[in-house]
Design a protein around this motif. Structure first.
Motif, PDB file in Angstrom:
ATOM      1  N   ILE A 109       0.827  -1.208   0.000  1.00  0.00           N
ATOM      2  CA  ILE A 109       0.000   0.000   0.000  1.00  0.00           C
ATOM      3  C   ILE A 109       0.860   1.257   0.000  1.00  0.00           C
ATOM      4  CG2 ILE A 109      -1.678   1.305   1.367  1.00  0.00           C
ATOM      5  CD1 ILE A 109      -2.796  -1.448   2.259  1.00  0.00           C
ATOM      6  N   VAL A 110       1.877   1.287   0.851  1.00  0.00           N
ATOM      7  CA  VAL A 110       2.753   2.457   0.918  1.00  0.00           C
ATOM      8  C   VAL A 110       3.542   2.604  -0.381  1.00  0.00           C
ATOM      9  CG1 VAL A 110       4.747   3.429   2.127  1.00  0.00           C
ATOM     10  CG2 VAL A 110       2.881   2.404   3.418  1.00  0.00           C
ATOM     11  N   GLY A 111       4.020   1.499  -0.928  1.00  0.00           N
ATOM     12  CA  GLY A 111       4.752   1.547  -2.194  1.00  0.00           C
ATOM     13  C   GLY A 111       3.894   2.027  -3.345  1.00  0.00           C
ATOM     14  N   THR A 112       2.625   1.624  -3.357  1.00  0.00           N
ATOM     15  CA  THR A 112       1.717   2.085  -4.403  1.00  0.00           C
ATOM     16  C   THR A 112       1.520   3.594  -4.321  1.00  0.00           C
ATOM     17  OG1 THR A 112       0.568  -0.033  -4.386  1.00  0.00           O
ATOM     18  CG2 THR A 112      -0.591   1.824  -5.363  1.00  0.00           C
ATOM     19  N   ALA A 113       1.301   4.100  -3.121  1.00  0.00           N
ATOM     20  CA  ALA A 113       1.105   5.543  -2.952  1.00  0.00           C
ATOM     21  C   ALA A 113       2.349   6.318  -3.364  1.00  0.00           C
ATOM     22  CB  ALA A 113       0.737   5.849  -1.506  1.00  0.00           C
ATOM     23  N   ALA A 114       3.520   5.844  -2.944  1.00  0.00           N
ATOM     24  CA  ALA A 114       4.761   6.521  -3.310  1.00  0.00           C
ATOM     25  C   ALA A 114       5.013   6.417  -4.817  1.00  0.00           C
ATOM     26  CB  ALA A 114       5.923   5.923  -2.535  1.00  0.00           C
ATOM     27  N   GLY A 115       4.688   5.265  -5.397  1.00  0.00           N
ATOM     28  CA  GLY A 115       4.872   5.086  -6.837  1.00  0.00           C
ATOM     29  C   GLY A 115       3.965   5.974  -7.664  1.00  0.00           C
ATOM     30  N   VAL A 116       2.737   6.158  -7.190  1.00  0.00           N
ATOM     31  CA  VAL A 116       1.810   7.052  -7.895  1.00  0.00           C
ATOM     32  C   VAL A 116       2.359   8.472  -7.907  1.00  0.00           C
ATOM     33  CG1 VAL A 116      -0.444   8.171  -7.682  1.00  0.00           C
ATOM     34  CG2 VAL A 116      -0.279   5.707  -7.567  1.00  0.00           C
ATOM     35  N   LEU A 117       2.819   8.931  -6.762  1.00  0.00           N
ATOM     36  CA  LEU A 117       3.356  10.295  -6.690  1.00  0.00           C
ATOM     37  C   LEU A 117       4.622  10.455  -7.524  1.00  0.00           C
ATOM     38  CD1 LEU A 117       2.780  11.002  -2.898  1.00  0.00           C
ATOM     39  CD2 LEU A 117       1.434  11.835  -4.842  1.00  0.00           C
ATOM     40  N   ALA A 118       5.507   9.471  -7.449  1.00  0.00           N
ATOM     41  CA  ALA A 118       6.750   9.544  -8.222  1.00  0.00           C
ATOM     42  C   ALA A 118       6.472   9.438  -9.720  1.00  0.00           C
ATOM     43  CB  ALA A 118       7.702   8.442  -7.776  1.00  0.00           C
ATOM     44  N   GLY A 119       5.611   8.524 -10.125  1.00  0.00           N
ATOM     45  CA  GLY A 119       5.293   8.373 -11.539  1.00  0.00           C
ATOM     46  C   GLY A 119       4.614   9.594 -12.125  1.00  0.00           C
ATOM     47  N   ARG A 120       3.763  10.218 -11.343  1.00  0.00           N
ATOM     48  CA  ARG A 120       3.081  11.434 -11.803  1.00  0.00           C
ATOM     49  C   ARG A 120       4.062  12.607 -11.920  1.00  0.00           C
ATOM     50  NH1 ARG A 120      -1.880  12.793 -13.040  1.00  0.00           N
ATOM     51  NH2 ARG A 120      -2.708  14.824 -12.481  1.00  0.00           N
ATOM     52  N   THR A 177       1.548   7.559 -13.997  1.00  0.00           N
ATOM     53  CA  THR A 177       0.876   7.257 -12.730  1.00  0.00           C
ATOM     54  C   THR A 177       0.646   5.762 -12.573  1.00  0.00           C
ATOM     55  OG1 THR A 177      -0.216   9.407 -12.836  1.00  0.00           O
ATOM     56  CG2 THR A 177      -1.147   7.787 -11.345  1.00  0.00           C
ATOM     57  N   ILE A 178       0.174   5.123 -13.623  1.00  0.00           N
ATOM     58  CA  ILE A 178      -0.112   3.684 -13.572  1.00  0.00           C
ATOM     59  C   ILE A 178       1.173   2.869 -13.443  1.00  0.00           C
ATOM     60  CG2 ILE A 178      -1.046   1.737 -14.883  1.00  0.00           C
ATOM     61  CD1 ILE A 178      -3.102   3.769 -16.026  1.00  0.00           C
ATOM     62  N   LEU A 179       2.182   3.207 -14.236  1.00  0.00           N
ATOM     63  CA  LEU A 179       3.447   2.476 -14.143  1.00  0.00           C
ATOM     64  C   LEU A 179       4.124   2.708 -12.791  1.00  0.00           C
ATOM     65  CD1 LEU A 179       4.942   2.956 -17.709  1.00  0.00           C
ATOM     66  CD2 LEU A 179       4.009   0.873 -16.696  1.00  0.00           C
ATOM     67  N   GLY A 180       4.057   3.931 -12.294  1.00  0.00           N
ATOM     68  CA  GLY A 180       4.629   4.225 -10.980  1.00  0.00           C
ATOM     69  C   GLY A 180       3.938   3.451  -9.876  1.00  0.00           C
ATOM     70  N   ALA A 181       2.614   3.326  -9.959  1.00  0.00           N
ATOM     71  CA  ALA A 181       1.864   2.565  -8.958  1.00  0.00           C
ATOM     72  C   ALA A 181       2.258   1.091  -8.992  1.00  0.00           C
ATOM     73  CB  ALA A 181       0.368   2.716  -9.196  1.00  0.00           C
ATOM     74  N   ALA A 182       2.385   0.526 -10.193  1.00  0.00           N
ATOM     75  CA  ALA A 182       2.734  -0.891 -10.306  1.00  0.00           C
ATOM     76  C   ALA A 182       4.141  -1.166  -9.784  1.00  0.00           C
ATOM     77  CB  ALA A 182       2.612  -1.335 -11.760  1.00  0.00           C
ATOM     78  N   VAL A 183       5.092  -0.347 -10.182  1.00  0.00           N
ATOM     79  CA  VAL A 183       6.476  -0.555  -9.738  1.00  0.00           C
ATOM     80  C   VAL A 183       6.601  -0.300  -8.239  1.00  0.00           C
ATOM     81  CG1 VAL A 183       8.834   0.333  -9.958  1.00  0.00           C
ATOM     82  CG2 VAL A 183       7.464  -0.092 -11.995  1.00  0.00           C
ATOM     83  N   GLY A 184       5.958   0.745  -7.754  1.00  0.00           N
ATOM     84  CA  GLY A 184       6.004   1.047  -6.321  1.00  0.00           C
ATOM     85  C   GLY A 184       5.403  -0.056  -5.480  1.00  0.00           C
ATOM     86  N   ALA A 185       4.304  -0.649  -5.950  1.00  0.00           N
ATOM     87  CA  ALA A 185       3.666  -1.740  -5.219  1.00  0.00           C
ATOM     88  C   ALA A 185       4.593  -2.955  -5.138  1.00  0.00           C
ATOM     89  CB  ALA A 185       2.352  -2.121  -5.886  1.00  0.00           C
ATOM     90  N   LEU A 186       5.210  -3.308  -6.234  1.00  0.00           N
ATOM     91  CA  LEU A 186       6.114  -4.460  -6.234  1.00  0.00           C
ATOM     92  C   LEU A 186       7.332  -4.228  -5.349  1.00  0.00           C
ATOM     93  CD1 LEU A 186       5.977  -5.465 -10.001  1.00  0.00           C
ATOM     94  CD2 LEU A 186       4.939  -6.645  -8.061  1.00  0.00           C
TER      95      LEU A 186
END
Length: 101
Positions: free
Chosen positions: A55-66, A78-87
């Motif tokens: 969950i934390v990785g997804t949130a951070a990935g969304v912000l970083a990807g955006r 945003t979508i790619l950042g969420a996926a990579v952050g989640a993993l």
């Protein structure tokens, strides 16, 4: 007569439950907080499953990807950042070395 029937009904509902709880406690071993002893005598340690990191990785990935994708609608970043952050977040939390002995 009503009280006798209610008492008999309550007794028939509780009797089958008692042996299964005792058998269940024996099959899983003894649990004591972060560790438990299995039926084979080995001590096992409770480890995180990675949900919080996901969950934390997804949130951070969304912000970083955006922030990285500044052109157009920014949906792809945003979508790619969420996926990579989640993993990455899940991997980091699951592989944290804990002091469980």
């Amino acid at each position: 007569m009503r009280k006798v029937l209610l008492a008999a009904s309550a007794l028939t509902l509780t009797v089958p439950v008692l042996p299964t709880q005792a058998a269940e406690a024996q099959s899983y071993g003894t649990y004591r907080g972060q560790t438990w002893r299995g039926t084979d005598g080995r001590i096992y340690c409770k480890r995180p499953n990675g949900t919080t990191g996901l969950i934390v990785g997804t949130a951070a990935g969304v912000l970083a990807g955006r922030a990285i994708d500044t052109r157009g609608s920014r949906a792809t970043g945003t979508i790619l950042g969420a996926a990579v952050g989640a993993l990455v977040g899940r991997h980091v939390e699951r592989n944290v070395v804990s002091k469980c002995r």
